[in-house]
Write an enzyme that holds these catalytic residues in place. Structure first.
Site, short mmCIF file in Angstrom:
data_model
loop_
_atom_site.label_atom_id
_atom_site.label_comp_id
_atom_site.label_asym_id
_atom_site.label_seq_id
_atom_site.Cartn_x
_atom_site.Cartn_y
_atom_site.Cartn_z
CE LYS A 121 54.79 -7.06 -44.00
NZ LYS A 121 53.94 -5.91 -44.00
CD GLU A 179 59.72 -14.73 -26.66
OE1 GLU A 179 60.53 -14.54 -27.57
OE2 GLU A 179 58.90 -13.86 -26.30
CG HIS A 232 51.49 -13.89 -28.41
ND1 HIS A 232 51.39 -12.89 -29.34
CD2 HIS A 232 50.96 -13.39 -27.26
CE1 HIS A 232 50.81 -11.83 -28.80
NE2 HIS A 232 50.54 -12.12 -27.54
N GLY A 260 66.22 -12.03 -34.49
CA GLY A 260 66.51 -13.45 -34.70
C GLY A 260 67.10 -14.16 -33.50
CB SER A 261 67.29 -13.57 -29.84
OG SER A 261 65.95 -13.40 -29.45
CG ASN A 262 62.71 -16.70 -30.02
OD1 ASN A 262 62.60 -17.50 -29.08
ND2 ASN A 262 62.36 -15.42 -29.91
CG ASN A 301 53.18 -16.90 -34.00
OD1 ASN A 301 54.29 -16.46 -34.31
ND2 ASN A 301 52.23 -16.12 -33.50
CG ASP A 349 48.55 -13.74 -31.39
OD1 ASP A 349 49.54 -14.21 -31.97
OD2 ASP A 349 48.44 -12.54 -31.10
C1 GRF Z 1 59.96 -12.13 -29.42
O1 GRF Z 1 59.86 -11.37 -28.29
C2 GRF Z 1 58.64 -12.75 -29.72
O2 GRF Z 1 57.86 -12.97 -28.61
C3 GRF Z 1 57.98 -11.76 -30.61
O3 GRF Z 1 59.02 -11.19 -31.36
C4 GRF Z 1 60.23 -11.30 -30.66
C5 GRF Z 1 61.21 -11.97 -31.56
O4 GRF Z 1 62.47 -11.85 -31.11
N1 GRF Z 1 56.93 -12.36 -31.37
P1 GRF Z 1 63.67 -12.42 -31.95
O5 GRF Z 1 63.64 -11.80 -33.34
O6 GRF Z 1 63.53 -13.92 -32.01
O7 GRF Z 1 64.88 -11.99 -31.19
#
Ligand code: GRF
Length: 210
Positions: free
Chosen positions: A94, A182, A112, A13-15, A110, A153
Site C-alpha cells: 500500500k 534483499e 525494491h 515476511g521473509s525480509n 523501502n 520508488d
Molecule cells: C520482496 O521481493 C520485495 O522486493 C518486494 O516484495 C517482496 C517481499 O518479500 N517489494 P517478503 O514479504 O519480505 O518475503
C-alpha cells in the site's frame, strides 16, 4: 537509546525475518524491532510477529471503516503509541499516506527488487519487475533500498546490491537471487540509517551543550 523500528509488510515476511534475525544476533546495533504492521490480516508477517512477541497490528483503510482521513490518523496514532523512530517497508503493498511520510521524513525506508531508477514506478512490483528485467535483456539486476518520498520508488538511495541475470533465468529464478540480496542488504541499510541518525543526534547535543 536504541531506535524503535516498525516493519510494514503485506505478505510472506521473509525480509521481516531477515531483519528480526539480524537484530537477535546483534548484527544490527542501535535498533529494536517493536512493531509489525500489515494491511493484510492474513499475512505471514503478522503471524510471525504475533508468535514472537512483537506488537502485531492489522491496519488498513478498510479496517478503520473506509475513511481516508481516519486511516491516516489511525496510522499516526499507532506509530506514536509505539514511539516509533524508524519505519521499514518490506513487501508492503500500500502507498504510505503523505502525512506519515512528512511526519517521518528521512525515517521511512523501502525495498525494491531492481536497480532503481530502472524498473521502478507504478505497477512495478513482485514478479512484474523481474519479467521486465528479463524482457529488457539486461545482464545485471539487483535490489535497492531507498528513503520513501511521495512518488513510487523515488527518494534517495541508501544501498544497492547487484547480481547477474542468466540467459536461462525465469522471473522466479531471478526473484530468488534478488531476494537473497534483499535479506543481506536490508539489515545493512538499516544500520547505515541508524548510524546517520545517531550521528546527527550527537551533533545536535554537542551543539546544544556549547
Ligand atoms: C520482496 O521481493 C520485495 O522486493 C518486494 O516484495 C517482496 C517481499 O518479500 N517489494 P517478503 O514479504 O519480505 O518475503
Amino acid at each position: 537509546m536504541a531506535l524503535r523500528l516498525a516493519i510494514f509488510a503485506s505478505g510472506r515476511g521473509s525480509n521481516l525475518l531477515a531483519i528480526y534475525n539480524a537484530v537477535r544476533r546483534h548484527e544490527l546495533s542501535g535498533i529494536e524491532l517493536v512493531l509489525v504492521l500489515s494491511n493484510n490480516s492474513k499475512s505471514e508477517a503478522l503471524a510471525f510477529a504475533f508468535e514472537n512477541n512483537i506488537s502485531a497490528v492489522h491496519c488498513s483503510q478498510i479496517s478503520v471503516g473506509g475513511d481516508a482521513l481516519q486511516y491516516e490518523q489511525t496510522l499516526l496514532t499507532i506509530l506514536s503509541e509505539h514511539r516509533i523512530d524508524l519505519i521499514a517497508l518490506a513487501g508492503y503493498m500500500k502507498k504510505i499516506p503523505k502525512v506519515v511520510i512528512t511526519a517521518y521524513e528521512g525515517k521511512v525506508l523501502n525495498l525494491h527488487p531492481s536497480l532503481l531508477p530502472e524498473f521502478g514506478g507504478e505497477g512495478m512490483f513482485g514478479l512484474n519487475v523481474h519479467r521486465a528485467v528479463l524482457h529488457s535483456g539486461q545482464s545485471v539486476s539487483g535490489m535497492t533500498i531507498h528513503f520513501v518520498e511521495n512518488d513510487y520508488d523515488a527518494g534517495k538511495i541508501i544501498l544497492q546490491e547487484r547480481c547477474p541475470v542468466f540467459p536461462e533465468d525465469t522471473p522466479e529464478t531471478l526473484s530468488k537471487r534478488v531476494l537473497a540480496l534483499e535479506h543481506h542488504g536490508y539489515p545493512k541499510a538499516l544500520q547505515i540509517v541508524a548510524n546517520q541518525i545517531e550521528q546527527s543526534h550527537s551533533q545536535e547535543s554537542n551543539g546544544a551543550s556549547r
